[in-house]
Design an enzyme around this catalytic site. Structure first.
Site, PDB file in Angstrom:
ATOM      1  N   LYS A  79      37.264  46.136  40.667  1.00  0.00           N
ATOM      2  CA  LYS A  79      37.993  45.794  41.884  1.00  0.00           C
ATOM      3  C   LYS A  79      37.140  46.119  43.117  1.00  0.00           C
ATOM      4  CE  LYS A  79      42.036  44.517  40.154  1.00  0.00           C
ATOM      5  NZ  LYS A  79      42.632  43.178  40.382  1.00  0.00           N
ATOM      6  N   ASP A  82      42.676  32.904  41.281  1.00  0.00           N
ATOM      7  CA  ASP A  82      43.820  33.677  40.778  1.00  0.00           C
ATOM      8  C   ASP A  82      45.017  33.443  41.677  1.00  0.00           C
ATOM      9  OD1 ASP A  82      45.663  35.474  39.768  1.00  0.00           O
ATOM     10  OD2 ASP A  82      44.498  37.266  40.188  1.00  0.00           O
ATOM     11  N   ASP A 123      45.275  44.695  30.220  1.00  0.00           N
ATOM     12  CA  ASP A 123      45.007  46.110  29.995  1.00  0.00           C
ATOM     13  C   ASP A 123      46.055  47.056  30.567  1.00  0.00           C
ATOM     14  OD1 ASP A 123      44.394  45.387  32.581  1.00  0.00           O
ATOM     15  OD2 ASP A 123      42.558  46.566  32.712  1.00  0.00           O
ATOM     16  N   MET A 182      51.251  44.556  36.972  1.00  0.00           N
ATOM     17  CA  MET A 182      51.394  45.902  36.416  1.00  0.00           C
ATOM     18  C   MET A 182      52.576  45.897  35.425  1.00  0.00           C
ATOM     19  SD  MET A 182      50.141  48.799  36.053  1.00  0.00           S
ATOM     20  CE  MET A 182      48.769  48.569  37.183  1.00  0.00           C
ATOM     21  N   ASP A 193      36.475  41.388  40.999  1.00  0.00           N
ATOM     22  CA  ASP A 193      37.716  40.843  41.538  1.00  0.00           C
ATOM     23  C   ASP A 193      37.914  41.357  42.957  1.00  0.00           C
ATOM     24  OD1 ASP A 193      40.188  39.816  42.047  1.00  0.00           O
ATOM     25  OD2 ASP A 193      41.249  40.897  40.460  1.00  0.00           O
ATOM     26  N   GLU A 217      36.304  36.810  40.883  1.00  0.00           N
ATOM     27  CA  GLU A 217      37.690  36.339  40.928  1.00  0.00           C
ATOM     28  C   GLU A 217      38.249  36.420  42.348  1.00  0.00           C
ATOM     29  OE1 GLU A 217      41.928  37.479  38.705  1.00  0.00           O
ATOM     30  OE2 GLU A 217      40.023  38.259  37.952  1.00  0.00           O
ATOM     31  N   LYS A 230      36.347  44.913  34.488  1.00  0.00           N
ATOM     32  CA  LYS A 230      36.748  44.145  35.663  1.00  0.00           C
ATOM     33  C   LYS A 230      36.744  45.113  36.852  1.00  0.00           C
ATOM     34  CE  LYS A 230      40.510  41.198  37.370  1.00  0.00           C
ATOM     35  NZ  LYS A 230      41.756  40.523  36.990  1.00  0.00           N
ATOM     36  N   ARG A 234      46.862  46.755  47.203  1.00  0.00           N
ATOM     37  CA  ARG A 234      47.909  47.755  47.014  1.00  0.00           C
ATOM     38  C   ARG A 234      47.405  48.907  46.144  1.00  0.00           C
ATOM     39  NH1 ARG A 234      51.839  45.885  42.131  1.00  0.00           N
ATOM     40  NH2 ARG A 234      50.269  44.917  40.809  1.00  0.00           N
ATOM     41  N   LYS A 260      48.688  33.803  35.138  1.00  0.00           N
ATOM     42  CA  LYS A 260      49.561  34.960  34.926  1.00  0.00           C
ATOM     43  C   LYS A 260      51.001  34.460  34.849  1.00  0.00           C
ATOM     44  CE  LYS A 260      46.514  38.153  37.413  1.00  0.00           C
ATOM     45  NZ  LYS A 260      46.294  38.914  38.658  1.00  0.00           N
ATOM     46  N   CYS A 268      47.521  39.720  33.975  1.00  0.00           N
ATOM     47  CA  CYS A 268      48.863  40.269  34.125  1.00  0.00           C
ATOM     48  C   CYS A 268      48.973  41.034  35.437  1.00  0.00           C
ATOM     49  CB  CYS A 268      49.201  41.187  32.952  1.00  0.00           C
ATOM     50  SG  CYS A 268      48.090  42.599  32.759  1.00  0.00           S
ATOM     51  N   THR A 328      40.166  47.363  33.632  1.00  0.00           N
ATOM     52  CA  THR A 328      39.979  47.277  35.074  1.00  0.00           C
ATOM     53  C   THR A 328      39.591  48.625  35.672  1.00  0.00           C
ATOM     54  OG1 THR A 328      41.627  45.513  35.187  1.00  0.00           O
ATOM     55  CG2 THR A 328      41.087  46.642  37.246  1.00  0.00           C
ATOM     56  N   ASP A 361      42.701  39.550  30.242  1.00  0.00           N
ATOM     57  CA  ASP A 361      42.816  40.711  31.128  1.00  0.00           C
ATOM     58  C   ASP A 361      44.236  41.262  30.994  1.00  0.00           C
ATOM     59  OD1 ASP A 361      42.399  42.601  33.149  1.00  0.00           O
ATOM     60  OD2 ASP A 361      43.031  41.200  34.718  1.00  0.00           O
TER      61      ASP A 361
END
Length: 365
Positions: free
Chosen positions: A162, A244, A323, A298, A191, A219, A160, A24, A268, A296, A135, A321
């Protein structure tokens, strides 16, 4: 400490830069905020962001679950019967883990307030501070490199990255470019957000190993339900693999641990339904020598504060994580955790230490 009110409202905070993953793109951080009040004048805070592509929860479903299903279970009940309260909340609905998490963290806020302790001390008190990664959203390699350098200059020692949105070759180029720019002293986590197939995950991770890119962990390389594929990747690479999206519940954690399908687990609160179940996942993982990270969605500093308190309370939580509050243009939260670059510290106040949230409009359940 009898619950006398359960209030909810929505907040929307623009991000300083779009947050992009394989699943997303987010430009505004939306969430439902819950405030549970007690007869003695205390307030407990919780938050739940909608993450439809991961948890299946929308703003509307979160709000409806809290107002119509969970609030009637809480009103008139003592917070000190939290075992019964939280069991009732988890049994009242299938899924809707984000709404459960918001109620859960508000109850733990109140419970630790009544004991006069910061929540992290009430839960175990293992650490006095934390250090989070930052991230790097998935973009063109050049843009990701610029972002990575900026975060390192801001003091972050772990990034991290993506990936998983484009070809394997592009993903490897992203990591190679960033590693060349930030040097060897910065930790890099990768990730994929379920973006790879098992065989291509193995091929890409092995290639990064052969290139000496020194990846700390990878991840969720494969689709969440594909535990066999996750195990295949874990068994065929040297780099540690973290589950995850494959782990929401203690039962799913047990399955991953039993199969040795991953080396680590990312907990999470929005997946587990809050601190109550997160503790079970962490304890189970610890018994089998599997370290955990606390991450977490968003989330603003409300939910991030609750996640940080949980993370600081447990020895087995070795990676952080948290942030997302740093990605937002505004901060509506008064009190709560503080960020000094990558370092997270806690106020010496009972509970979550949150005193108010700007823009709170009372909508009593």
């Amino acid at each position: 400490m009898e619950v006398c009110s359960v209030d909810v409202f929505r907040q929307a905070i623009p991000l300083t830069k779009p947050f992009k993953t394989a699943l997303r793109t987010v430009t505004v951080a939306e969430s439902v905020v819950v405030r549970i009040g007690t007869a003695d004048g205390r307030a407990g805070w919780g938050e739940a962001p909608p993450t439809v592509v991961i948890t299946g929860d929308s703003l509307q479903s979160i709000e409806a679950a809290i107002v119509h299903t969970f609030a009637p279970l809480l009103l008139g009940r003592s917070v000190h019967t939290y075992e019964r309260l939280l069991q009732s909340v988890h049994q009242a609905m299938v899924g809707c883990t984000s709404a459960k998490a918001a109620v859960d963290m508000a109850l733990y806020d109140l419970l630790s307030q009544s004991c006069g302790l910061p929540l992290y001390r009430f839960l175990g008190g293992d650490k006095e501070s934390l250090e989070t990664d930052f991230t790097v959203s998935v973009n063109a390699p050049e843009e990701m490199g610029e972002d990575a350098v900026q975060y390192v200059r801001s003091g972050f020692r772990t990034l991290k990255i993506k990936v998983g949105k484009d070809s394997i070759g592009t993903d490897i180029e992203r990591i190679r470019h960033i590693r060349n720019l930030v040097g060897s002293d910065i930790k890099i986590r990768v990730d994929a957000n379920q973006g790879w197939q098992p065989k291509e995950a193995i091929r890409s991770i092995r290639q990064m190993e052969d290139m000496g890119l020194d990846i700390e962990l990878v991840e969720q390389p494969v689709k969440a339900p594909d535990i066999e594929g996750l195990k295949m990747v874990t068994d065929h690479v040297d780099t540690p693999v973290m589950a995850d999206e494959s782990v929401f519940s203690p039962a799913q954690a047990f399955h991953v641990i039993k199969c040795r399908a991953a080396d680590m687990i990312n907990i999470k609160l929005m997946k587990s339904g809050g601190i109550y179940k997160a503790q079970l996942i962490n304890q189970m993982a610890e018994e089998f020598g599997i370290e955990c990270m606390v991450g977490c969605m968003m989330e603003s500093r409300i939910a991030a504060t609750a996640a940080a308190h949980f993370a600081a309370s447990k020895r087995n939580v070795t990676r952080i994580d948290l942030d997302t509050p740093l990605m937002m243009k505004q901060d509506p939260v008064m009190g709560g955790i503080r960020y000094e670059g990558p370092v997270i510290t806690f106020p010496d106040l009972p509970g979550l230490g949150i005193t108010d949230v700007a823009g709170f409009n009372r909508t009593e359940a």
